[in-house]
Motif scaffolding. Structure first.
Motif, mmCIF file in Angstrom:
data_model
loop_
_atom_site.group_PDB
_atom_site.id
_atom_site.type_symbol
_atom_site.label_atom_id
_atom_site.label_comp_id
_atom_site.label_asym_id
_atom_site.label_seq_id
_atom_site.Cartn_x
_atom_site.Cartn_y
_atom_site.Cartn_z
ATOM 1 N N VAL A 12 98.665 70.694 64.322
ATOM 2 C CA VAL A 12 99.826 71.196 63.590
ATOM 3 C C VAL A 12 100.556 70.036 62.923
ATOM 4 O O VAL A 12 100.735 68.968 63.518
ATOM 5 N N VAL A 13 100.954 70.237 61.675
ATOM 6 C CA VAL A 13 101.763 69.238 60.979
ATOM 7 C C VAL A 13 103.168 69.256 61.584
ATOM 8 O O VAL A 13 103.858 70.277 61.554
ATOM 9 N N LYS A 14 103.587 68.138 62.146
ATOM 10 C CA LYS A 14 104.863 68.106 62.855
ATOM 11 C C LYS A 14 106.063 68.206 61.906
ATOM 12 O O LYS A 14 107.062 68.844 62.232
ATOM 13 N N ASP A 15 105.971 67.569 60.771
ATOM 14 C CA ASP A 15 107.088 67.582 59.828
ATOM 15 C C ASP A 15 106.728 68.448 58.615
ATOM 16 O O ASP A 15 106.618 67.962 57.495
ATOM 17 N N SER A 16 106.546 69.735 58.856
ATOM 18 C CA SER A 16 106.196 70.644 57.765
ATOM 19 C C SER A 16 107.356 70.783 56.796
ATOM 20 O O SER A 16 108.501 70.986 57.207
ATOM 21 N N HIS A 17 107.069 70.660 55.505
ATOM 22 C CA HIS A 17 108.116 70.835 54.510
ATOM 23 C C HIS A 17 107.473 71.129 53.157
ATOM 24 O O HIS A 17 106.282 70.880 52.939
ATOM 25 N N VAL A 18 108.266 71.675 52.272
ATOM 26 C CA VAL A 18 107.857 71.868 50.883
ATOM 27 C C VAL A 18 108.919 71.219 50.002
ATOM 28 O O VAL A 18 110.057 70.992 50.431
ATOM 29 N N VAL A 19 108.533 70.915 48.773
ATOM 30 C CA VAL A 19 109.430 70.240 47.837
ATOM 31 C C VAL A 19 109.629 71.135 46.619
ATOM 32 O O VAL A 19 108.659 71.600 46.018
ATOM 33 N N THR A 20 110.882 71.372 46.270
ATOM 34 C CA THR A 20 111.226 72.149 45.082
ATOM 35 C C THR A 20 111.976 71.258 44.101
ATOM 36 O O THR A 20 112.872 70.511 44.495
ATOM 37 N N LEU A 21 111.565 71.334 42.850
ATOM 38 C CA LEU A 21 112.167 70.510 41.802
ATOM 39 C C LEU A 21 113.011 71.383 40.883
ATOM 40 O O LEU A 21 112.559 72.432 40.431
ATOM 41 N N VAL A 22 114.243 70.939 40.618
ATOM 42 C CA VAL A 22 115.180 71.713 39.797
ATOM 43 C C VAL A 22 115.750 70.801 38.714
ATOM 44 O O VAL A 22 116.183 69.681 38.991
ATOM 45 N N GLY A 23 115.721 71.263 37.483
ATOM 46 C CA GLY A 23 116.325 70.530 36.375
ATOM 47 C C GLY A 23 116.988 71.504 35.414
ATOM 48 O O GLY A 23 116.672 72.700 35.415
ATOM 49 N N LYS A 24 117.899 71.013 34.592
ATOM 50 C CA LYS A 24 118.654 71.931 33.723
ATOM 51 C C LYS A 24 118.887 71.322 32.355
ATOM 52 O O LYS A 24 118.755 70.110 32.136
ATOM 53 N N LEU A 25 119.211 72.206 31.434
ATOM 54 C CA LEU A 25 119.713 71.844 30.116
ATOM 55 C C LEU A 25 121.066 72.521 29.972
ATOM 56 O O LEU A 25 121.154 73.758 29.981
ATOM 57 N N ALA A 26 122.115 71.723 29.905
ATOM 58 C CA ALA A 26 123.470 72.282 29.889
ATOM 59 C C ALA A 26 123.823 72.786 28.495
ATOM 60 O O ALA A 26 123.560 72.123 27.487
ATOM 61 N N VAL A 48 117.773 66.249 37.304
ATOM 62 C CA VAL A 48 116.614 66.749 38.047
ATOM 63 C C VAL A 48 116.780 66.406 39.523
ATOM 64 O O VAL A 48 117.048 65.257 39.883
ATOM 65 N N THR A 49 116.635 67.411 40.356
ATOM 66 C CA THR A 49 116.850 67.256 41.798
ATOM 67 C C THR A 49 115.580 67.594 42.552
ATOM 68 O O THR A 49 114.891 68.570 42.240
ATOM 69 N N LYS A 50 115.283 66.778 43.543
ATOM 70 C CA LYS A 50 114.142 67.029 44.420
ATOM 71 C C LYS A 50 114.671 67.543 45.759
ATOM 72 O O LYS A 50 115.343 66.818 46.497
ATOM 73 N N LEU A 51 114.400 68.800 46.047
ATOM 74 C CA LEU A 51 114.890 69.426 47.275
ATOM 75 C C LEU A 51 113.760 69.484 48.301
ATOM 76 O O LEU A 51 112.718 70.098 48.049
ATOM 77 N N VAL A 52 113.955 68.836 49.438
ATOM 78 C CA VAL A 52 112.978 68.874 50.527
ATOM 79 C C VAL A 52 113.415 69.967 51.500
ATOM 80 O O VAL A 52 114.480 69.869 52.118
ATOM 81 N N GLN A 53 112.594 70.977 51.628
ATOM 82 C CA GLN A 53 112.977 72.176 52.386
ATOM 83 C C GLN A 53 112.067 72.344 53.600
ATOM 84 O O GLN A 53 110.842 72.313 53.473
ATOM 85 N N ARG A 54 112.665 72.506 54.760
ATOM 86 C CA ARG A 54 111.913 72.604 56.015
ATOM 87 C C ARG A 54 112.195 73.940 56.702
ATOM 88 O O ARG A 54 113.325 74.436 56.651
ATOM 89 N N PRO A 55 111.200 74.503 57.367
ATOM 90 C CA PRO A 55 111.431 75.739 58.124
ATOM 91 C C PRO A 55 112.211 75.447 59.397
ATOM 92 O O PRO A 55 112.251 74.306 59.878
ATOM 93 N N GLU A 56 112.831 76.456 59.928
ATOM 94 C CA GLU A 56 113.571 76.295 61.179
ATOM 95 C C GLU A 56 112.598 75.987 62.313
ATOM 96 O O GLU A 56 111.533 76.598 62.423
ATOM 97 N N LYS A 57 112.949 75.044 63.143
ATOM 98 C CA LYS A 57 112.064 74.652 64.237
ATOM 99 C C LYS A 57 111.980 75.719 65.324
ATOM 100 O O LYS A 57 110.930 75.909 65.950
#
Length: 499
Positions: free
Chosen positions: A105-119, A424-433
């Motif tokens: 099992v991957v101990k530090d499971s996470h996904v990365v979401t990238l968000v950017g905008k044009l104001a 542009v923001t890099k969001l590291v998102q992890r599931p609840e342990k």
């Protein structure tokens, strides 16, 4: 190979299965590709009690396979005597795995979401209306290290990056900047029940939260480049639309709830529909599928937003969410239409621009010519740019357990968004342990060693022969010692002399 054959092998006592995959998936077309996808889907959906190894065909494995196949063919058409002789003189192969450990099992499971905008211009950013464009960038398949998902969803990612690049040029010009924000999201964990989108909606970020929840409409992009998409929408899947007059490659708008007439959602879809009619494969067709809260998995990404009562839709070349191409490694660059994808991006850009510049009142009136002149300032979509991103994404395996925060692909996507978008923001998102929504495993790769061996029956015959040989000599020595004198050397007697 069909799943029935695999089941038969398991029932006959096979210890493991080794499936040889084509070295080049470009050679798989038509019915053969469909058979591979069905087999892959069966392996993933059914419980198989023995290990299943997947390997690309290569010379050594090809020689072993040909040897075993020819041996089986000879045995099938030979007599009993010939079969017995073949058992005694023939040989087989024993495959031994170098690593016998189970996947960890991957101990530090996470996904990365990238968000950017044009104001948008002429107003407070958080108070301006927002339009979101979303696409997940991960892929799925039976072999994680071979899952590139060139259509699902590399095509959606390439389309999003093409749109971001195009609109960034418009937003740089103060005179052309619309009074609406554009928010672009490359979500992680799309194949994990859209975990990245779910976490984004629950993110504790006031700026993002205000932009998302003030969105006029959210457009999710998924599988936009299939050359032979599922064109016949079954009536049970789409009760609100008649597909008898649909063009052969028109795209589908998947919604959870049809938009109310006159609403912003209805205006957006109407403008997109007109743009696709003029610039791409034909008018969009709408498929309405209600969300079933009892289902464990959502069908499309827009359903994550619909659950929050946000207006959203998924645009796709696939008619049904259960299409096997969405979760298969047997789709490659030769199976998609780059030119068609470029046309789809151009149509999306045209429809979005008409909405952002509030040109809906000009359509179908005398002002249409004026609107057409204004749309002439919209930059053209570069097919080379779209194709380059498709090739780049197809060259990387994009299984969720691979796409860590520092993965080169994630870094490349972040840099591409940073060139076109703001903040542009890099969001590291992890599931609840305590109660994780998903569990990832390290990709179990191993080396198989092939040993050429004789049949177990041959070993039995050798053992019997050795036993008979020893019995013969024992009998000669025990009962006929005189007959063995000439064959067995007698011990020499050496006389010792006293000094």
């Amino acid at each position: 190979m069909q799943m029935e054959v695999l089941r038969d092998l398991v029932d006959r006592g096979a210890g493991s299965l080794l499936l040889l995959l084509p070295q080049n998936f470009s050679d798989i077309h038509g019915e053969l590709a469909q058979q591979w996808r069905e087999l892959e889907r069966s392996i993933l959906s059914q419980k198989i009690p023995i290990p299943v190894y997947l390997s690309l065909e290569e010379e050594t494995l090809g020689v072993i396979h040909d040897s075993l196949a020819s041996s089986a063919a000879r045995e099938k058409h030979s007599t009993v005597t010939a079969s017995l002789w073949h058992i005694l003189t023939g040989y087989g192969y024993q495959m031994i795995s170098e690593d016998q450990k189970e996947a960890e099992v991957v101990k530090d499971s996470h996904v990365v979401t990238l968000v950017g905008k044009l104001a948008g211009g002429l107003g407070v950013q958080q108070r301006l209306p927002t339009v979101m464009v979303v696409a997940h960038y991960d892929a799925f398949g039976a072999a994680p290290s071979l899952s590139s998902g060139v259509d699902s969803n590399a095509s959606g990612v390439a389309a999003l990056l093409g749109l971001a690049r195009l609109f960034s040029r418009l937003y740089r010009d103060v005179k052309q900047k619309p009074r609406s924000n554009l928010l672009f999201v490359l979500s992680g964990g799309g194949k994990l029940n859209y975990f990245g989108t779910k976490s984004l909606l629950e993110e504790d970020n006031d700026d993002l939260d205000s932009l998302i929840h003030s969105s006029d409409y959210i457009i999710c992009l998924d599988s936009l480049a299939a050359t032979a998409a599922s064109q016949s929408c079954d009536q049970s899947h789409d009760e609100s639309h008649d597909q008898s007059h649909d063009p052969p490659h028109s795209l589908t708008v998947h919604v959870s709830k049809p938009p109310k007439e006159g609403s912003k959602a209805a205006v957006m879809l109407d403008l997109l529909n007109r743009s696709f009619s003029q610039l791409s494969s034909g008018p969009l067709r709408m498929v309405h599928k209600k969300i079933r809260l009892s289902d464990d998995l959502l069908s499309w990404e827009h359903e994550r937003f619909s659950l929050k009562r946000l207006p959203a839709a998924t645009i796709s070349a696939l008619c049904h969410h259960g299409d096997p191409r969405r979760q298969s490694m047997f789709v490659n660059s030769d199976h998609i239409d780059v030119e068609g994808l470029t046309q789809n991006v151009a149509a999306l850009a045209d429809g979005l621009a008409r909405y952002l510049y509030n040109l809906s009142s000009l359509l179908g009136t005398e002002g249409e010519r004026e609107g057409g002149e204004r749309m002439a300032t919209l930059p053209t979509v570069s097919s080379e740019y779209v194709s380059a991103w498709l090739d780049y994404l197809a060259s990387h395996s994009r299984s969720p357990q691979l796409l860590t925060e520092d993965h080169p692909l994630v870094t490349g996507l972040y840099q591409a968004m940073s060139q076109s978008l703001q903040d542009v923001t890099k969001l590291v998102q992890r599931p609840e342990k305590s109660d994780p929504e998903f569990v990832l495993y390290h990709i179990p790769q191993t080396t198989l060693h092939a040993h050429k061996v004789k049949s177990p029956i041959f070993d039995l015959f050798v053992a019997v022969g050795v036993a008979l040989y020893l019995c013969l000599w024992y009998s000669l020595i025990e009962f006929f010692p005189w007959s063995a004198v000439g064959f067995i050397p007698l011990p020499l007697k050496v006389k010792s002399s006293k000094s």
